[in-house]
Design a protein around this motif. Structure first.
Motif, PDB file in Angstrom:
ATOM      1  N   LYS A 114       3.151   6.568  -5.387  1.00 46.23           N
ATOM      2  CA  LYS A 114       2.989   6.909  -6.795  1.00 46.23           C
ATOM      3  C   LYS A 114       1.986   8.036  -7.004  1.00 46.23           C
ATOM      4  O   LYS A 114       1.871   8.570  -8.106  1.00 46.23           O
ATOM      5  N   SER A 115       1.260   8.396  -5.938  1.00 45.04           N
ATOM      6  CA  SER A 115       0.294   9.495  -6.027  1.00 45.04           C
ATOM      7  C   SER A 115       0.992  10.804  -5.665  1.00 45.04           C
ATOM      8  O   SER A 115       1.508  10.941  -4.555  1.00 45.04           O
TER       9      SER A 115
ATOM     10  N   TRP B 280      -6.601  17.251   1.205  1.00 42.67           N
ATOM     11  CA  TRP B 280      -7.846  16.846   0.558  1.00 42.67           C
ATOM     12  C   TRP B 280      -7.751  15.480  -0.117  1.00 42.67           C
ATOM     13  O   TRP B 280      -8.736  14.962  -0.631  1.00 42.67           O
ATOM     14  N   SER B 281      -6.562  14.895  -0.162  1.00 48.51           N
ATOM     15  CA  SER B 281      -6.381  13.618  -0.844  1.00 48.51           C
ATOM     16  C   SER B 281      -7.175  12.519  -0.148  1.00 48.51           C
ATOM     17  O   SER B 281      -7.198  12.440   1.086  1.00 48.51           O
ATOM     18  N   PRO B 282      -7.835  11.639  -0.906  1.00 46.45           N
ATOM     19  CA  PRO B 282      -8.533  10.493  -0.294  1.00 46.45           C
ATOM     20  C   PRO B 282      -7.600   9.623   0.543  1.00 46.45           C
ATOM     21  O   PRO B 282      -8.061   8.939   1.452  1.00 46.45           O
ATOM     22  N   TRP B 283      -6.293   9.679   0.260  1.00 43.40           N
ATOM     23  CA  TRP B 283      -5.342   8.919   1.076  1.00 43.40           C
ATOM     24  C   TRP B 283      -5.373   9.404   2.528  1.00 43.40           C
ATOM     25  O   TRP B 283      -5.055   8.647   3.446  1.00 43.40           O
ATOM     26  N   ASN B 284      -5.756  10.660   2.736  1.00 40.24           N
ATOM     27  CA  ASN B 284      -5.791  11.226   4.082  1.00 40.24           C
ATOM     28  C   ASN B 284      -7.208  11.348   4.633  1.00 40.24           C
ATOM     29  O   ASN B 284      -7.410  11.282   5.844  1.00 40.24           O
ATOM     30  N   THR B 285      -8.180  11.542   3.757  1.00 38.19           N
ATOM     31  CA  THR B 285      -9.559  11.713   4.221  1.00 38.19           C
ATOM     32  C   THR B 285     -10.296  10.393   4.371  1.00 38.19           C
ATOM     33  O   THR B 285     -11.267  10.296   5.125  1.00 38.19           O
ATOM     34  N   ASP B 286      -9.867   9.346   3.643  1.00 34.61           N
ATOM     35  CA  ASP B 286     -10.566   8.055   3.689  1.00 34.61           C
ATOM     36  C   ASP B 286      -9.568   6.943   3.388  1.00 34.61           C
ATOM     37  O   ASP B 286      -9.607   6.308   2.330  1.00 34.61           O
ATOM     38  N   GLU B 287      -8.659   6.699   4.343  1.00 36.08           N
ATOM     39  CA  GLU B 287      -7.557   5.757   4.116  1.00 36.08           C
ATOM     40  C   GLU B 287      -8.056   4.348   3.819  1.00 36.08           C
ATOM     41  O   GLU B 287      -7.550   3.668   2.924  1.00 36.08           O
ATOM     42  N   GLU B 288      -9.068   3.882   4.563  1.00 29.27           N
ATOM     43  CA  GLU B 288      -9.560   2.521   4.337  1.00 29.27           C
ATOM     44  C   GLU B 288     -10.066   2.346   2.910  1.00 29.27           C
ATOM     45  O   GLU B 288      -9.815   1.322   2.273  1.00 29.27           O
TER      46      GLU B 288
ATOM     47  N   ILE C 226       0.832  -1.197   0.000  1.00 31.10           N
ATOM     48  CA  ILE C 226       0.000   0.000   0.000  1.00 31.10           C
ATOM     49  C   ILE C 226       0.871   1.253   0.000  1.00 31.10           C
ATOM     50  O   ILE C 226       0.576   2.246  -0.688  1.00 31.10           O
ATOM     51  N   ALA C 227       1.968   1.222   0.753  1.00 29.27           N
ATOM     52  CA  ALA C 227       2.872   2.374   0.805  1.00 29.27           C
ATOM     53  C   ALA C 227       3.455   2.669  -0.574  1.00 29.27           C
ATOM     54  O   ALA C 227       3.608   3.840  -0.962  1.00 29.27           O
ATOM     55  N   LYS C 228       3.800   1.631  -1.324  1.00 22.31           N
ATOM     56  CA  LYS C 228       4.334   1.825  -2.675  1.00 22.31           C
ATOM     57  C   LYS C 228       3.279   2.430  -3.594  1.00 22.31           C
ATOM     58  O   LYS C 228       3.579   3.295  -4.421  1.00 22.31           O
TER      59      LYS C 228
END
Length: 272
Positions: free
Chosen positions: A188-189, A196-204, A182-184
């Motif tokens: 790449k993003s 605002w990135s979904p990686w931070n707002t909705d990690e699951e 997942i980290a890799k």
């Protein structure tokens, strides 16, 4: 009076109005199931703009980019502004302003798999550190995932797995990704570090999306798959079809030859 006229003109030429202007173009690229409700699709998109000031501002900065993103969502047959297809205000370093970008969500990935017509079910789940998970490739057909649903805390995200059950009952390749995988994917993003990135707002959801996206490499995700199946069947039918009799040879009437039944179904006709 001129100020009111200018405000009306600006409103009518804004992103929400432009979406309506592109109604016919959007409908042309949409799959048939969305063409029937293109009006609701457009109204939902306009509502997103009115409720989200940052999204509205990004769309105003580059309306053409915004419409291109909506065209992509429409072509895929996905709902923008949902977990099928995120609309994200993103900073464009070259243009020095935010613009709208489209990010396909995990539900969108799954929707495309179902729509291709090859799978009967798709399973994508995250595993937390306090869950019990077991899968041995070559021995287990599918993972075994036990969850204590009474637990107040399941721990931290540990794994995500995904597989599909095909229409013939077979199980697709089972994809299992750990935190390192997942980290890799996150690395790449280029917007993963933004608030605002979904990686931070909705990690699951992004873990689920990564698992579904990896599974998409192993199962059909396009309606083109179904069209290929139909074309292949048509070719087989044509190869098996007997050559027509010469004109000089009389053709027996139906029912006069053993095995000739009028009530047999006609093959080669696709019925929705």
């Amino acid at each position: 009076m001129s100020q009111i006229s200018n405000a009306i003109e600006k409103r009518d030429s804004g992103p929400a109005a432009v979406v309506e202007q592109y109604r016919e173009s959007l409908a042309l690229v949409m799959p048939s199931h969305l063409q029937q409700r293109v009006g609701a699709w457009i109204r939902n998109t306009q509502g997103l703009l009115r409720r989200d000031e940052k999204l509205m501002k990004a769309a105003q900065n580059d309306v053409g980019q915004f419409i291109a993103v909506l065209m992509d969502a429409g072509r895929l047959g996905l709902e923008p502004g949902t977990e099928q297809y995120y609309l994200v205000p993103r900073w464009n370093n070259k243009k020095k302003h935010t613009e709208v970008t489209g990010v396909r969500g995990y539900q969108g990935e799954i929707e495309l798999m179902y729509r291709a017509g090859a799978v009967s079910s798709v399973i994508v789940e995250v595993v937390y550190s306090k869950d019990q998970f077991q899968f041995r490739p070559g021995r287990d057909e599918r993972p075994v995932h036990d969850i204590d649903w009474d637990a107040d805390d399941r721990g931290t995200l540990r794994l995500v797995y995904a597989y599909a059950v095909m229409k013939d009952g077979a199980t697709s390749k089972v994809v299992v990704l750990n935190r390192g995988h997942i980290a890799k994917a996150r690395a790449k993003s280029d917007s993963a570090d933004k608030d605002w990135s979904p990686w931070n707002t909705d990690e699951e959801s992004m873990w689920l999306k990564t698992g579904a996206h990896r599974l998409a490499k192993w199962v059909p995700t396009s309606a083109e798959y179904m069209r290929e199946q139909i074309r292949a069947k048509a070719v087989v039918d044509s190869e098996q079809r007997p050559e027509p009799l010469p004109a000089s040879v009389p053709v027996p009437a139906p029912g006069t030859v053993d095995g000739d039944y009028d009530d047999e179904p006609v093959e080669g006709e696709l019925v929705d």
